[in-house]
Design an enzyme around this catalytic site. Structure first.
Site, PDB file in Angstrom:
ATOM      1  CG  HIS A  62      58.658 -23.427-116.546  1.00 54.86           C
ATOM      2  ND1 HIS A  62      58.079 -22.238-116.173  1.00 54.86           N
ATOM      3  CD2 HIS A  62      59.547 -23.109-117.505  1.00 54.86           C
ATOM      4  CE1 HIS A  62      58.591 -21.255-116.892  1.00 54.86           C
ATOM      5  NE2 HIS A  62      59.495 -21.758-117.695  1.00 54.86           N
ATOM      6  CB  THR A  99      64.643 -30.059-117.532  1.00 59.08           C
ATOM      7  OG1 THR A  99      65.679 -31.023-117.695  1.00 59.08           O
ATOM      8  CG2 THR A  99      65.049 -29.067-116.451  1.00 59.08           C
ATOM      9  CD  GLU A 100      61.778 -25.531-119.238  1.00 59.84           C
ATOM     10  OE1 GLU A 100      60.868 -25.139-118.479  1.00 59.84           O
ATOM     11  OE2 GLU A 100      62.811 -24.877-119.446  1.00 59.84           O
ATOM     12  CB  SER A 101      56.545 -30.098-118.886  1.00 60.45           C
ATOM     13  OG  SER A 101      56.889 -31.021-119.915  1.00 60.45           O
TER      14      SER A 101
END
Length: 203
Positions: A62, A99-101
């Protein structure tokens, strides 16, 4: 790591001309892969070359354009509150969110994951997040999911993060080991690296 996979990892990064940092891996006696960008054990072998200029989120499924530091500060009180509920280190939640968004509460991945902790629709529903774009609901559901994965894998952080990235079923499929996916092989050490950094920096 199979030689064919190692070859694939090298080929994926062969066209990058910018400064690089390397990720090394070795498999211990229990069959658990260990990752590091600063190998301190002779058993480590080169596993992945990465571009040092890449933002943390570019290792995850993502992706976002980077980390919004002002948003990081805004969400810190809620992260601290939720972390205390699920007995998690707030720095770990920060590392996953970064890390994700990149702290983008409206982030949507190509696979349909949503919000700060990039919840898939079924995961959001399972943990009662009726609006995955609501920061409070998203952080709470993501933290509960991560806590559940840590319990499932005996507080093995590497396996829990691998399951968060690639799915619990894939970790189980490969014998409770990190799946041999290039993306997951990069994701796990990236989150752990940020986690260690945020333990020092985020208040």
């Amino acid at each position: 790591m199979p030689l064919s996979l190692l070859g694939l990892l090298v080929c994926l990064c062969a066209t990058c001309n910018e400064a690089r940092s390397d990720i090394y891996m070795y498999t211990d006696a229990n069959g658990t892969p260990n990752f590091s960008n600063v190998p301190t054990d002779a058993r480590y072998v080169l596993s992945l070359r990465t571009d040092q200029s890449m933002e943390p989120t570019k290792f995850a499924v993502h992706r976002s354009n980077g980390i919004n530091l002002s948003q990081q500060k805004i969400f810190t009180p809620e992260i601290n509150r939720v972390a205390s509920i699920y007995h998690l280190d707030p720095a770990l939640l920060h590392a996953v969110i970064a890390t994700e968004s990149g702290y983008d509460a409206r982030a949507v991945s190509g696979k349909g994951a949503m919000g700060l902790m990039q919840l898939m629709p079924e995961t959001a529903r399972h943990y009662g997040a009726s609006d995955p774009f609501d920061p409070g609901q998203n952080i709470q559901a993501g933290a509960q999911h991560l806590s559940s994965l840590l319990q499932r894998f005996g507080n093995n952080l590497q396996l829990a993060l691998a399951a968060y990235n690639s799915g619990e079923a894939n970790v189980v499929k490969y014998g409770d080991r990190i799946p041999p996916f290039p993306e997951t092989a990069a994701y796990v050490p990236r989150v752990i690296g940020l986690y260690k950094r945020y333990q020092r920096e985020v208040r």
